[in-house]
Design an enzyme around this catalytic site. Structure first.
Site, PDB file in Angstrom:
ATOM      1  N   CYS A  53       0.805  -1.216   0.000  1.00 31.42           N
ATOM      2  CA  CYS A  53       0.000   0.000   0.000  1.00 31.42           C
ATOM      3  C   CYS A  53       0.845   1.277   0.000  1.00 31.42           C
ATOM      4  CB  CYS A  53      -0.941   0.007   1.205  1.00 31.42           C
ATOM      5  SG  CYS A  53      -0.114  -0.177   2.785  1.00 31.42           S
ATOM      6  N   GLU A 124       3.087  -6.487   8.740  1.00 27.28           N
ATOM      7  CA  GLU A 124       2.544  -7.030   7.500  1.00 27.28           C
ATOM      8  C   GLU A 124       3.571  -7.130   6.382  1.00 27.28           C
ATOM      9  OE1 GLU A 124       1.131  -4.614   9.181  1.00 27.28           O
ATOM     10  OE2 GLU A 124      -1.003  -5.048   9.513  1.00 27.28           O
ATOM     11  N   GLY A 197     -14.198  -6.697   2.801  1.00 22.17           N
ATOM     12  CA  GLY A 197     -13.022  -7.431   2.352  1.00 22.17           C
ATOM     13  C   GLY A 197     -12.723  -8.603   3.266  1.00 22.17           C
TER      14      GLY A 197
END
Length: 443
Positions: A53, A124, A197
């Site tokens: 991202c 992440e 999501g």
């Protein structure tokens, strides 16, 4: 020769990163194809693309002999990225940082350890780097050197997490976004939430929401996976027919889907409110963790709606935890030096094999001669093997020392001068890349 082309939150606008994130899964394959089409040769051994991202990077392994400029391959990669994303090639040349030589390992190790993230120490990124390698494997664009680089990056990130405080000090984007939402949410237990999501961020988002006491949580999936996700996590699933109304009625919406089109926009909120009787449901907070954007920015113009997206989150990211970061960077630097040293040593492997083959060929001949003359108890053979080991010790040690110092040619010259062995010089050394330009890192 390893090269990295990098765009991140540190050197690029969010809009550019969003454009580069489109269809990144097959980008490595396209880069390889574009290079072959333009150059007509197999000089590009492999490519791995890391797209998150807040980051877009392509790692290239150039199988180019020493002295050959890698710039044609770099430009071919840029053309492939441009063709795939629609971003002008000149814009890419001006925006992408070039990292090469020994700097590539240190850069990737720092990235995978969370040291280059918006939120330093986020967890992440290590998984995203690992999945990038797996994706490259699936389309056949890895190389032995890229495999070794990315596997060592995963090992380094685990070491940093286990041996420093950066893992506990660093917060994920999910948790940071919810912390920023604390000023709008007085009681999470009384707050209704819609999770849009079911991908890799969804589980982390759900866990973070529950940690804050949220109980009324529902999930919707644009790809139809909501029912299964809901059953596995003991929450309610939202069907497509009810999506607009639920999206318009909850207090908080968290989107974390990989969909390449907006899943929420002003029209959807308007349709949902109309289905509810035309009245706004009070103030709503929409948190967009997707890239490309999951939520159309036009929702900010809807009465009562506030949008918290990645660009806003990045602005509010906390300062680094200095002590933990310093220790982590020291570990990354050491790991990168070890990686580079091993790479340099491997560059002399053919010459080392040639020397050992030559010496052991002589040894075998002498052993046969000794046996022919009579060596019943094998003492002569034992002595010859011991002497050979002693004689080889210093050349082997010097090969490693000179390789690590980047002086492989000195060892090759000595090999030819003393033994008459001619071995082809290794490919471009890790620090020998002639690239100069914006952000270039050297060995």
């Amino acid at each position: 020769m390893l090269i990295c082309l990098s765009a991140s939150h540190k050197n690029s606008h969010f809009d550019l990163l969003e454009q580069l994130s489109v269809d990144s899964a097959s980008m490595g394959e396209r880069i390889v194809q574009e290079h072959r089409a333009l150059s007509g040769g197999p000089a590009l051994a492999g490519a791995v693309v890391v797209a998150t991202c807040n980051r877009f990077e392509t790692y290239l392994d150039l199988n180019a002999p020493f002295g050959v400029s890698p710039l044609p391959t770099v430009f071919a990669a840029i053309e492939a990225v441009s063709a795939s994303t629609g971003v002008d090639a000149q814009t890419l040349r001006e925006s992408l940082d070039l990292v090469h030589g020994n700097g590539v390992a240190e850069h990737l190790f720092a990235v995978s350890s969370g040291l280059e993230s918006v939120v330093v120490g986020e967890g992440e990124i290590a998984g995203q780097v690992r999945r990038s390698l797996e994706q490259a494997r699936s389309v056949g664009t890895t190389s032995p050197e890229l495999e070794r680089l990315f596997q060592r990056a995963s090992q380094t990130s685990r070491g940093v997490k286990n041996r420093t405080g950066i893992g506990s000090a660093g917060r994920s984007l999910v948790r940071l976004s919810l912390e920023l939402a604390e000023s709008r949410i007085s009681d999470w237990s009384a707050t209704s939430v819609l999770l849009v999501g079911t991908g890799r961020y969804a589980g982390a988002s759900l866990a973070a929401l529950r940690d804050r006491g949220a109980e009324d949580i529902r999930v919707y999936s644009p790809s139809g996976r909501a029912t299964r996700f809901a059953a596995n996590h003991d929450i309610a699933a939202v069907q497509a027919a009810d999506y607009a109304a639920v999206a318009a009625s909850v207090d908080v919406v968290v989107t974390c889907t990989t969909a390449e089109t907006h899943v929420i926009d002003a029209a959807l909120i308007g349709a949902g409110r109309e289905a509810l009787g035309g009245e706004a449901a009070g103030r709503q907070l929409l948190i967009d963790l997707g890239l490309p954007r999951n939520i159309d920015p036009d929702v900010a113009g809807v009465e009562g709606v506030e949008l918290l997206d990645l660009e806003t989150i990045r602005i509010h990211a906390p300062l680094e935890e200095l002590n933990a970061t310093h220790e982590a960077r020291a570990m990354v630097g050491q790991a990168a030096r070890s990686f580079s040293a091993a790479t340099e040593e491997q560059s002399l492997a053919p010459a080392v094999v040639a020397l050992r083959s030559h010496i052991f060929g002589l040894l075998d001949a002498e052993i046969e001669r000794a046996r022919a003359k009579g060596d019943p108890d094998g003492r002569i053979e034992q002595s010859l093997r011991h002497l050979t080991g002693v004689l080889l010790h210093t050349p082997m040690t010097r090969s490693r020392e000179l390789a690590r110092a980047g002086e492989q040619q000195a060892w090759l010259d000595g090999l030819e001068a003393v033994f008459g062995l001619q071995v082809k010089a290794p490919d471009a050394a890790a620090g020998g890349c002639p690239i100069t330009g914006r952000g270039a890192a050297t060995a």
